[in-house]
Design an enzyme around this catalytic site. Structure first.
Site, PDB file in Angstrom:
ATOM      1  N   SER A   8     -13.450  -4.153   1.556  1.00 17.48           N
ATOM      2  CA  SER A   8     -14.387  -3.472   0.653  1.00 17.48           C
ATOM      3  C   SER A   8     -15.841  -3.836   0.956  1.00 17.48           C
ATOM      4  CB  SER A   8     -14.060  -3.790  -0.813  1.00 17.48           C
ATOM      5  OG  SER A   8     -12.797  -3.299  -1.155  1.00 17.48           O
ATOM      6  N   PRO A   9     -16.259  -3.798   2.233  1.00 19.12           N
ATOM      7  CA  PRO A   9     -17.649  -4.146   2.556  1.00 19.12           C
ATOM      8  C   PRO A   9     -18.649  -3.125   2.037  1.00 19.12           C
ATOM      9  CG  PRO A   9     -16.565  -3.245   4.488  1.00 19.12           C
ATOM     10  CD  PRO A   9     -15.495  -3.417   3.449  1.00 19.12           C
ATOM     11  N   LEU A  10     -18.151  -1.970   1.585  1.00 20.54           N
ATOM     12  CA  LEU A  10     -19.018  -0.941   1.016  1.00 20.54           C
ATOM     13  C   LEU A  10     -18.909  -0.890  -0.509  1.00 20.54           C
ATOM     14  CD1 LEU A  10     -18.440   1.856   3.663  1.00 20.54           C
ATOM     15  CD2 LEU A  10     -20.541   0.552   3.289  1.00 20.54           C
ATOM     16  N   GLY A  11     -18.464  -2.001  -1.099  1.00 19.89           N
ATOM     17  CA  GLY A  11     -18.388  -2.059  -2.554  1.00 19.89           C
ATOM     18  C   GLY A  11     -17.481  -0.990  -3.129  1.00 19.89           C
ATOM     19  N   ARG A  12     -16.324  -0.815  -2.485  1.00 17.95           N
ATOM     20  CA  ARG A  12     -15.348   0.209  -2.898  1.00 17.95           C
ATOM     21  C   ARG A  12     -15.991   1.597  -2.972  1.00 17.95           C
ATOM     22  NH1 ARG A  12     -10.795  -2.601  -4.036  1.00 17.95           N
ATOM     23  NH2 ARG A  12     -11.096  -4.799  -4.580  1.00 17.95           N
ATOM     24  N   GLY A  13     -16.915   1.829  -2.042  1.00 21.19           N
ATOM     25  CA  GLY A  13     -17.544   3.131  -1.916  1.00 21.19           C
ATOM     26  C   GLY A  13     -18.854   3.271  -2.658  1.00 21.19           C
ATOM     27  N   TYR A  62       0.846  -1.189   0.000  1.00 20.87           N
ATOM     28  CA  TYR A  62       0.000   0.000   0.000  1.00 20.87           C
ATOM     29  C   TYR A  62       0.884   1.244   0.000  1.00 20.87           C
ATOM     30  CZ  TYR A  62      -3.817  -3.165   1.397  1.00 20.87           C
ATOM     31  OH  TYR A  62      -4.735  -4.178   1.466  1.00 20.87           O
ATOM     32  N   HIS A  72      -0.937 -12.110   1.403  1.00 18.20           N
ATOM     33  CA  HIS A  72      -1.853 -11.246   0.665  1.00 18.20           C
ATOM     34  C   HIS A  72      -2.439 -11.934  -0.569  1.00 18.20           C
ATOM     35  CE1 HIS A  72      -2.382  -6.621  -0.126  1.00 18.20           C
ATOM     36  NE2 HIS A  72      -3.521  -7.261  -0.123  1.00 18.20           N
TER      37      HIS A  72
END
Length: 324
Positions: free
Chosen positions: A201-206, A56, A122
């Site tokens: 990404s539980p928010l679908g990448r925003g 990252y 990873h």
């Protein structure tokens, strides 16, 4: 304060914090002070699991998280990762024992700590037996350099083989209303073996927050511009799902993002999502989702939306090292 959950034998806050976006991937990254303040606020509110990786920001995210933890190390369960390498063909993976040890030493230095609490593979290297990689992790644990080990985006059989060498504490994979692949087999294997699940990404990448209405909103260097689900035709179909999610959220008196997160949180006491943010405001909104209870009828209505997702998760350049 949020409650706690367990990943294998490891107890952490019920929601973690993904730190990647503080250093790469999602547009402008010019406010380390706010990122550090976000980490400190997370710790104040009971978040303990902080998630980073050596790739990252090419190591800069580990350095940032390390600075944030100065004076706060004992409050955090620090997770980082090794294994992704970039090639001319896109994302690759490396898992030989020498590389595992090298990456660990480099991460310890960047983070400024003497041990890593949860060290993830990873991506799985298809050219190195998983037993070699996990043998190296066992040696790092014996040396006190890591406490627990996890694996990311791995196939169920690979998880079993790794666990036979050294306990897998957590599986980190994408899991949200628009990414439910792990429900086919991986979730059951994890529960059979006592492995926790950390959805990224539980928010679908925003997208599931409703804040994104067009790909034109995304900065030129935003990685989402290269993801199939954000391609023009797919995005229009996916935004229709978000509109329905927003309508359900209004009935529940919460935001679409909070409803999407509450759904992930409802998957089980062994599930600890790590929504990413670099702003305290969004952090607090995300954590409020831990207090939302969904009825069976509400869950069914929400889950109906996931059947209509358009587009693959990754382009081929990324997908080749997923599910190995």
């Amino acid at each position: 304060m949020i409650g706690t959950r367990t990943l294998g034998e490891l107890t952490v806050g019920a929601q973690g914090l993904g730190c990647m976006g503080m250093s790469q991937a999602y547009g402008v990254r010019d406010d380390d002070a706010e990122s550090i303040a976000t980490i400190h606020r997370a710790l104040e509110l009971g978040v303990t699991l902080l998630d980073t990786a050596n790739v990252y920001g090419n190591g800069t995210n580990e350095e940032l998280v390390g600075r944030a933890l100065t004076g706060h190390r004992d409050q955090a369960v620090l997770a980082t990762k090794f294994g992704i390498v970039w090639t001319e063909n896109g994302m690759g993976a490396r898992g030989d024992a020498a590389y595992v040890e090298q990456c660990c030493e480099e991460s310890l230095t960047r983070l400024g700590v003497d041990h890593i609490d949860l060290y993830y593979q990873h991506r799985v290297d298809p050219n190195v037996p998983i037993e070699e990689t996990w043998g190296a992790l066992a040696e790092l644990a014996a040396a006190g350099k890591i406490r627990y080990a996890g694996i990311s985006e791995a196939a169920p059989d690979t998880i079993r083989r790794a666990h036979a060498v050294f306990p897998v504490t957590a599986l980190q994979s994408e899991w949200s209303l628009w990414s439910r692949d792990i429900e086919a087999e991986a979730v059951a294997v994890c529960r059979e073996l006592g492995i926790g699940i950390v959805p990224f990404s539980p928010l679908g990448r925003g997208l599931l927050t409703g804040a994104i209405t067009s790909a034109a909103q995304l900065p030129a260097d935003d990685m989402r511009r290269g993801l199939p689900r954000f391609a023009e035709d797919n995005l229009d179909r996916n935004l229709a799902i978000v509109a329905e999610l927003r309508a359900l959220a209004e009935e529940k008196d919460c935001t679409a993002g909070q409803l999407a997160l509450a759904w992930v949180q409802s998957r089980g006491a062994d599930v600890v999502p790590i929504p990413g943010t670099k702003r305290r405001t969004y952090l607090e909104q995300n954590l409020a989702a831990t207090e939302i209870t969904l009825t069976p009828a509400e869950l069914a209505r929400i889950e109906e939306l996931s059947a209509n997702v358009a587009g693959a998760r990754y382009p081929e350049a990324f997908a080749r090292v997923v599910g190995k």
